[in-house]
Design a protein around this motif. Structure first.
Motif, mmCIF file in Angstrom:
data_model
loop_
_atom_site.group_PDB
_atom_site.id
_atom_site.type_symbol
_atom_site.label_atom_id
_atom_site.label_comp_id
_atom_site.label_asym_id
_atom_site.label_seq_id
_atom_site.Cartn_x
_atom_site.Cartn_y
_atom_site.Cartn_z
ATOM 1 N N ARG A 127 -11.046 -3.825 6.662
ATOM 2 C CA ARG A 127 -12.084 -3.932 7.693
ATOM 3 C C ARG A 127 -12.416 -2.566 8.312
ATOM 4 N N ARG A 128 -11.445 -1.691 8.360
ATOM 5 C CA ARG A 128 -11.641 -0.382 8.984
ATOM 6 C C ARG A 128 -12.336 0.619 8.070
ATOM 7 N N VAL A 129 -12.293 0.403 6.752
ATOM 8 C CA VAL A 129 -12.788 1.430 5.828
ATOM 9 C C VAL A 129 -13.869 0.948 4.858
ATOM 10 N N TRP A 130 -14.269 -0.314 4.926
ATOM 11 C CA TRP A 130 -15.161 -0.833 3.886
ATOM 12 C C TRP A 130 -16.500 -0.125 3.818
ATOM 13 N N LYS A 131 -16.923 0.534 4.877
ATOM 14 C CA LYS A 131 -18.213 1.236 4.876
ATOM 15 C C LYS A 131 -18.109 2.685 4.427
ATOM 16 N N GLU A 132 -16.914 3.177 4.185
ATOM 17 C CA GLU A 132 -16.715 4.586 3.841
ATOM 18 C C GLU A 132 -17.225 4.903 2.437
ATOM 19 N N ASN A 133 -17.778 6.096 2.300
ATOM 20 C CA ASN A 133 -18.180 6.584 0.979
ATOM 21 C C ASN A 133 -16.933 6.963 0.191
ATOM 22 N N ASP A 134 -16.984 6.869 -1.099
ATOM 23 C CA ASP A 134 -15.924 7.292 -2.014
ATOM 24 C C ASP A 134 -14.649 6.464 -1.916
ATOM 25 N N ILE A 135 -14.716 5.286 -1.323
ATOM 26 C CA ILE A 135 -13.598 4.346 -1.381
ATOM 27 C C ILE A 135 -14.156 3.059 -1.986
ATOM 28 N N TYR A 136 -13.633 2.718 -3.158
ATOM 29 C CA TYR A 136 -14.151 1.586 -3.920
ATOM 30 C C TYR A 136 -13.071 0.513 -3.993
ATOM 31 N N MET A 137 -13.408 -0.698 -3.563
ATOM 32 C CA MET A 137 -12.406 -1.762 -3.534
ATOM 33 C C MET A 137 -13.006 -3.093 -3.935
ATOM 34 N N ARG A 138 -12.119 -3.953 -4.335
ATOM 35 C CA ARG A 138 -12.466 -5.335 -4.647
ATOM 36 C C ARG A 138 -11.343 -6.222 -4.146
ATOM 37 N N GLU A 139 -11.684 -7.500 -3.959
ATOM 38 C CA GLU A 139 -10.644 -8.458 -3.598
ATOM 39 C C GLU A 139 -9.623 -8.503 -4.719
ATOM 40 N N TYR A 140 -8.360 -8.613 -4.351
ATOM 41 C CA TYR A 140 -7.284 -8.574 -5.338
ATOM 42 C C TYR A 140 -6.520 -9.896 -5.386
ATOM 43 N N THR A 141 -6.001 -10.316 -4.244
ATOM 44 C CA THR A 141 -5.251 -11.567 -4.184
ATOM 45 C C THR A 141 -5.100 -11.963 -2.725
ATOM 46 N N GLU A 142 -4.368 -13.015 -2.509
ATOM 47 C CA GLU A 142 -4.053 -13.464 -1.160
ATOM 48 C C GLU A 142 -2.562 -13.735 -1.101
ATOM 49 N N ILE A 143 -1.929 -13.323 -0.011
ATOM 50 C CA ILE A 143 -0.499 -13.552 0.148
ATOM 51 C C ILE A 143 -0.250 -14.266 1.470
ATOM 52 N N GLU A 144 0.940 -14.811 1.583
ATOM 53 C CA GLU A 144 1.342 -15.412 2.842
ATOM 54 C C GLU A 144 2.296 -14.447 3.536
ATOM 55 N N ASN A 146 4.193 -14.205 7.456
ATOM 56 C CA ASN A 146 4.427 -14.822 8.773
ATOM 57 C C ASN A 146 3.570 -16.069 8.973
ATOM 58 N N SER A 147 3.553 -16.926 7.975
ATOM 59 C CA SER A 147 2.810 -18.203 7.994
ATOM 60 C C SER A 147 1.294 -18.037 8.028
ATOM 61 N N ASP A 148 0.794 -16.837 7.822
ATOM 62 C CA ASP A 148 -0.652 -16.592 7.767
ATOM 63 C C ASP A 148 -1.040 -16.184 6.356
ATOM 64 N N LYS A 149 -2.274 -16.477 5.995
ATOM 65 C CA LYS A 149 -2.838 -16.005 4.728
ATOM 66 C C LYS A 149 -3.455 -14.632 4.974
ATOM 67 N N VAL A 150 -3.115 -13.679 4.123
ATOM 68 C CA VAL A 150 -3.644 -12.317 4.248
ATOM 69 C C VAL A 150 -4.316 -11.947 2.936
ATOM 70 N N ARG A 151 -5.599 -11.615 3.011
ATOM 71 C CA ARG A 151 -6.294 -11.160 1.805
ATOM 72 C C ARG A 151 -5.893 -9.720 1.516
ATOM 73 N N ILE A 152 -5.716 -9.433 0.237
ATOM 74 C CA ILE A 152 -5.327 -8.107 -0.223
ATOM 75 C C ILE A 152 -6.450 -7.576 -1.109
ATOM 76 N N PHE A 153 -6.727 -6.291 -0.962
ATOM 77 C CA PHE A 153 -7.789 -5.640 -1.722
ATOM 78 C C PHE A 153 -7.192 -4.536 -2.572
ATOM 79 N N GLU A 154 -7.747 -4.372 -3.765
ATOM 80 C CA GLU A 154 -7.325 -3.282 -4.648
ATOM 81 C C GLU A 154 -8.286 -2.121 -4.478
ATOM 82 N N ILE A 155 -7.719 -0.923 -4.390
ATOM 83 C CA ILE A 155 -8.510 0.302 -4.315
ATOM 84 C C ILE A 155 -8.641 0.864 -5.725
ATOM 85 N N TYR A 156 -9.838 1.228 -6.100
ATOM 86 C CA TYR A 156 -10.094 1.844 -7.406
ATOM 87 C C TYR A 156 -10.154 3.356 -7.233
ATOM 88 N N LEU A 157 -9.694 4.082 -8.240
ATOM 89 C CA LEU A 157 -9.620 5.534 -8.133
ATOM 90 C C LEU A 157 -10.982 6.212 -8.182
#
Length: 177
Positions: A127-144, A146-157
């Motif tokens: 959420r803090r970096v999605w608008k930045e230039n030169d950072i490329y990401m996609r959704e990767y997976t979701e993990i649990e 502390n009883s919460d679902k957390v979306r994880i994103f993969e950064i591409y080089l």
């Protein structure tokens, strides 16, 4: 961070493992210093670092992976270094020259599921970096966590790897309102 396969390498050839660890540390320490990160602790075959700037943490991770990729092209398979990097933006607790808390625990969990030779980040950091230039990401997976679902994103080089999307990952959905 964590070196992929380091425990097995240590059992097979401890001398080579220590050489690789030294080379690994040199790359990670140089990149972390370049981006004004602070190495809090070495964790055997990895490290924990803190950054004041979210973008710098990701750009440091990208440079680390690029430097290791270049290094690996010049080495035989047995001397290659592949690491996983997990990054999260969150609160930590400092106590007796160490750092603890959910911020560290979530980073560790993200690192453990990051792709070998890759970088994974938390939804909070995304959420803090999605608008930045030169950072490329996609959704990767979701993990649990502390009883919460957390979306994880993969950064591409780089943009080309992101564009190829060889893993058929989703682009992130953004609510601009």
């Amino acid at each position: 961070t964590d070196i992929v396969g380091y425990s097995k390498l240590t059992g097979d050839n401890q001398e080579l493992a220590l050489e690789i660890l030294s080379e690994h540390n040199k790359v990670l320490f140089q990149c972390t210093k370049h981006y004004s990160g602070e190495i809090i602790k070495k964790t055997g075959d990895g490290l924990c670092a803190l950054f004041d700037n979210s973008v710098d943490s990701i750009k440091c991770a990208i440079d680390i992976q690029k430097d290791l990729f270049k290094r690996n092209k010049l080495n035989i398979k047995e001397r290659q270094i592949n690491i996983r990097i997990g990054i999260h933006y969150g609160a930590v607790v400092f106590e007796e020259n160490d750092v603890f808390g959910d911020g560290i625990n979530l980073s560790n969990k993200i690192e453990s599921i990051a792709p070998a030779g890759g970088i994974a980040i938390s939804e909070d950091l995304n959420r803090r970096v999605w608008k930045e230039n030169d950072i490329y990401m996609r959704e990767y997976t979701e993990i649990e966590f502390n009883s919460d679902k957390v979306r994880i994103f993969e950064i591409y080089l780089d943009l080309l790897d992101w564009f190829k999307n060889e893993k058929n990952q989703l682009c992130q959905k953004v609510d601009v309102q």
